[in-house]
Design an enzyme around this catalytic site. Structure first.
Site, PDB file in Angstrom:
ATOM      1  N   GLY A  12      15.505  -0.432  -1.988  1.00  0.00           N
ATOM      2  CA  GLY A  12      15.396  -1.102  -0.692  1.00  0.00           C
ATOM      3  C   GLY A  12      14.253  -0.536   0.145  1.00  0.00           C
ATOM      4  O   GLY A  12      14.211  -0.709   1.359  1.00  0.00           O
ATOM      5  N   TYR A  41      20.773 -15.739   2.949  1.00  0.00           N
ATOM      6  CA  TYR A  41      19.623 -14.895   3.304  1.00  0.00           C
ATOM      7  C   TYR A  41      19.025 -15.308   4.645  1.00  0.00           C
ATOM      8  O   TYR A  41      18.907 -16.495   4.950  1.00  0.00           O
ATOM      9  CB  TYR A  41      18.547 -14.951   2.211  1.00  0.00           C
ATOM     10  N   LEU A  64      12.509   4.645  -1.492  1.00  0.00           N
ATOM     11  CA  LEU A  64      11.638   5.509  -2.304  1.00  0.00           C
ATOM     12  C   LEU A  64      10.375   5.884  -1.532  1.00  0.00           C
ATOM     13  O   LEU A  64       9.766   6.916  -1.800  1.00  0.00           O
ATOM     14  CB  LEU A  64      11.240   4.783  -3.599  1.00  0.00           C
ATOM     15  N   PHE A  65       9.987   5.016  -0.594  1.00  0.00           N
ATOM     16  CA  PHE A  65       8.710   5.236   0.097  1.00  0.00           C
ATOM     17  C   PHE A  65       8.851   5.397   1.605  1.00  0.00           C
ATOM     18  O   PHE A  65       7.917   5.811   2.261  1.00  0.00           O
ATOM     19  CB  PHE A  65       7.761   4.065  -0.202  1.00  0.00           C
ATOM     20  N   SER A  79       9.139  -7.233  -1.075  1.00  0.00           N
ATOM     21  CA  SER A  79       8.084  -7.024  -0.079  1.00  0.00           C
ATOM     22  C   SER A  79       7.434  -8.335   0.327  1.00  0.00           C
ATOM     23  O   SER A  79       7.321  -9.263  -0.480  1.00  0.00           O
ATOM     24  CB  SER A  79       7.016  -6.085  -0.667  1.00  0.00           C
TER      25      SER A  79
END
Ligand code: NAP
Length: 307
Positions: free
Chosen positions: A219, A60, A222-223, A272
């Protein structure tokens, strides 16, 4: 520190650790540009919500995220005992941090699994991982050799439990026949339904293994404004917004409740860096949708009704 009971907890497997059902995903940690002290504050705020479990991977943030977390834990060592740590191994990226890698590939050899886990511990400045996951199924995976690596790490006290990520049911059963696995971390959301129908969650329920769910909000699609031309996104958003008004809950809370109430008892990973978003996720543990609401969302995602 006062632990609110917003986030529930679960033993993730018959012989497995107890985790918070909302898990702090740190894939994007390097993007958040937080100072070490801001990372400490973020961890403390997550803990106050009852989010005690952390999801990491060696790769990551281009191999930097575990180190960024380690810096925070060095500043606030008292947090270590309050947290549970999950990390992953098995992918080798082309990176300036790993100049020896010539091609992106998988490596589930005994040597790599052990070296990667030991490196994760050093980077995060912790002494034990609660769970180590094999990040992706490797076509060259040798279940006997992987089990040997797991046994070595477990006996040396470096890793308590083992699991996998993105494994098909057949791949899961192959490795589980050699060594007990406590989870399969997979992608599931209102924009990605396959694990509901391809046997992945059925096997989890059968074995009483709680799946861990990544990209539970698609990911962010949706927004996100840039995703507004996708017909599936538009259909799901319309129903989410209607339910949000009807139930007086944030749309993200509803999207995560929709996952949490599956009978395989999934854990949901957040992605987030905003504490407000973590609060909306925590709230999802407090609500159960009616079957009709659940299926309104499924139908919007699938673009059809049930047969
Ligand atoms: P996600 O929750 O689906 O997406 C998070 C993204 O959505 C962030 O960029 C966030 O931006 C954005 N977002 C927009 N509106 C939001 C809202 N209302 N609430 C929350 N987020 C919103 O999760 P993800 O980041 O794709 O994945 C979560 C975790 O899963 C990762 O951190 C990682 O630990 C794990 N993961 C595992 C695998 C695997 O193969 N095992 C693969 C991918 C990820 P803001 O920060 O601006 O809110």
């Amino acid at each position: 520190m006062i632990h609110s009971s917003l986030v529930s907890r679960i033993q993730i497997a018959p012989q497995g650790p107890e985790f918070s059902r909302i898990v702090l995903g740190l894939w994007r940690l390097a993007d958040w540009r937080m100072s070490p002290q801001e990372r400490v504050t973020f961890l403390k705020q997550a803990l106050e919500l009852g989010i005690t479990t952390i999801d990491q991977a060696d790769i990551y943030g281009d191999y930097q995220s575990e180190t960024l977390l380690g810096e925070a834990l060095q500043l606030a060592p008292e947090l270590r005992d309050k947290l549970q740590f999950v990390s992953k191994c098995g992918i080798k990226l082309i990176s300036t941090a790993r100049p020896a890698h010539r091609i992106q590939h998988y490596d589930t050899s005994r040597a790599h699994i052990i070296a990667s886990a030991e490196n994760s511990l050093r980077s995060m400045r912790i002494e034990q991982l609660d769970v180590l996951l094999i990040h992706r199924p490797d076509p060259l995976m040798n279940a006997d050799e992987m089990a040997e690596a797991f046994e070595h790490l477990q006996q040396s006290g470096k890793v308590r439990y083992f699991g996998v990520s993105n494994f098909t049911p057949a791949q899961f059963e192959l490795l589980a026949a050699r060594f007990p696995l406590v989870t399969n971390q997979v992608e599931l959301s209102l924009l990605h339904l396959p694990p509901l129908h391809d046997g992945t969650l059925d096997l989890c329920q059968k074995l009483r293994i709680a799946p861990m769910i990544w990209s539970a909000l698609g990911g962010g699609d949706l927004f996100r404004e840039s995703a507004t031309t996708d017909p599936q996104v538009l259909r799901v958003r319309e129903v989410l917004n209607a339910l949000s008004a009807e139930l007086n809950l944030p749309a993200s809370t509803i999207a995560l409740s929709w996952i949490l109430q599956h009978p395989s008892h999934p854990l949901v990973l957040t992605g987030s860096g905003r504490i407000a978003a973590l609060k909306e996720a925590a709230l999802a543990c407090q609500h159960t949708l009616s079957r009709e609401h659940w299926f309104r969302l499924w139908c919007a995602s699938a673009g059809k009704g049930v047969d």
